[in-house]
Design an enzyme around this catalytic site. Structure first.
Site, short mmCIF file in Angstrom:
data_model
loop_
_atom_site.label_atom_id
_atom_site.label_comp_id
_atom_site.label_asym_id
_atom_site.label_seq_id
_atom_site.Cartn_x
_atom_site.Cartn_y
_atom_site.Cartn_z
N CYS A 89 13.28 4.69 -6.10
CA CYS A 89 12.24 5.72 -6.03
C CYS A 89 12.73 7.01 -5.39
O CYS A 89 12.13 8.07 -5.59
CB CYS A 89 11.05 5.22 -5.22
N HIS A 348 3.91 8.59 -10.45
CA HIS A 348 5.17 8.30 -9.77
C HIS A 348 6.22 7.82 -10.76
O HIS A 348 6.53 6.63 -10.81
CB HIS A 348 4.91 7.25 -8.68
N CYS A 378 9.23 6.48 0.38
CA CYS A 378 9.73 5.12 0.60
C CYS A 378 10.46 4.66 -0.65
O CYS A 378 10.29 5.22 -1.75
CB CYS A 378 8.59 4.17 0.93
#
Length: 392
Positions: A89, A348, A378
């Site tokens: 991510c 996302h 995160c």
């Protein structure tokens, strides 16, 4: 050392899984943001010293160094090198951190960084059998999100699904369902307001061949009451739902980084200076608190404290995960966090999110006249990244 500056940034709208961008290959999405970034800055691509892109999957059409593929597809000279990084991510934030280091050390003067992800087009994969002509069935594994082909030596407690990890955090921090739903409703409300106010108009670019002009996961009508009707996704009695978590998305983003001399070539001052960076690791089963220490490292390296920070962009992987970070950042006022919405509403697309939060941070800092800002996110398998910007 030479200072590294952010001069411009843009992204595509973020499409829903199997939605408006699902017909576009990830390398084409990457090529589009590169091409547009150069055109709107009147930048000769031949003067770019390096392209650094992030991608979390790299198992399908984003394989074999998507940064290089995107630059070639954008029509940039073959002399422009490209490299792809993978920190899941955090991939495009990692790309920005790497690009800024190239500039600071003098190894580059102009670097384009960013990232891309098509979670819709992520392929299924099948490992090769241990021996030829296996008698039994073989299993296809989805590469869209999360663990697959897990090494049996990895502790089972660390390989729980991301949502289960978030349930662990929610229990540890005492974050209930109502608090998570309120955070998610705020994300949709602030995102809708920011779109209506024109905040996104100058840096979200449509993708040719699609009708998508805004982020597709945004639901302006979302309320705490509607979110309360959703069933828990990971535990029968849990608190994490599809409504208080970020969705699966497709999209690409890009940032133009350069030294001080690039300002003269472009004829304008940069948006911000990259003033501090931080990377941290935590136990994989509580991956969501990775940004806590990463942010503290970035602030210390920038020589500032929380009281100096005027704006924060924290990627909203899950509402409970974000709230856990805010609980540990005791000196941070939550009212300056994600003031134009966050990933629960925006989306996302893993490899594109880090550059999105950096660019969004710089633009909000300029809008409100803040000198300092922090972007953080995160990362699955227990990591966090953070970048501190100083307005210019």
């Amino acid at each position: 050392m030479t200072a590294a500056h952010l001069y411009d940034g843009l992204r595509t709208p973020f499409g829903r899984y199997s939605g408006g961008l699902s017909g576009i290959r990830p390398d084409d999405l990457g090529a589009h943001v590169l091409r547009t970034l150069a055109e709107r800055n009147d930048l000769d691509p031949g003067t770019v010293d390096e392209v650094v892109f992030g991608a979390a999957n790299q198992a399908g059409e984003d394989n074999r160094n998507v940064a290089r593929m995107a630059a070639l597809l954008a029509g940039w000279p073959t002399s422009v090198p490209g490299t792809t990084v993978n920190r899941l991510c955090g991939s495009s934030m990692d790309a920005a951190m790497s690009g800024s280091r190239l500039i600071e050390t003098g190894d580059a003067a102009t670097v384009v960084v960013g990232g891309v992800e098509s979670m819709s087009r992520a392929p299924w994969v099948m490992p090769k059998p241990a021996k030829g002509f296996p008698a039994g069935n073989e299993t296809l594994h989805s590469t869209t999100l999360g663990w697959r082909l897990v090494n049996p030596a990895m502790p089972a407690a660390w390989t729980v699904p991301l949502g289960e990890s978030t349930e662990i955090l929610a229990g540890r921090y005492g974050i209930g369902r109502a608090e998570q739903d309120a955070f998610a409703a705020r994300s949709h409300r602030l995102t809708a307001r920011a779109w209506a106010d024109g905040f996104y108009d100058d840096h979200v670019i449509p993708v040719p061949g699609t009708d998508l002009v805004r982020d597709e996961s945004l639901r302006p009508e979302t309320t705490v009451e509607t979110l309360a009707t959703l069933r828990p996704s990971f535990r029968p009695d849990g608190t994490v739902t599809a409504g208080n978590a970020s969705p699966l998305n497709d999209g690409a983003s890009a940032l133009l980084l350069g030294d001080e001399a690039l300002a003269d070539r472009l004829g304008r001052a940069p948006l911000a200076r990259i003033a501090g960076r931080g990377a941290a690791g935590v136990d994989p089963d509580v991956f969501g608190i990775g940004p806590v220490r990463a942010a503290e490292l970035a602030l210390r390296r920038a020589g500032i404290a929380w009281g100096d920070v005027g704006v924060v962009e924290l990627n909203e992987a899950f509402a409970a995960q974000s709230l856990a970070c805010l609980a540990d950042w005791k000196d941070l006022g939550p009212e300056i966090v994600n003031v134009n919405g966050g990933a629960i509403a925006l989306g996302h697309p893993l490899g594109a999110s880090g550059a999105r939060v950096i660019n969004q941070l710089a633009r909000e800092m300029r809008r409100r006249g803040s000198r300092w800002g922090l972007a953080a996110l995160c990362i699955g398998v227990g990591q966090g990244l953070a970048v501190v910007l100083e307005a210019q």
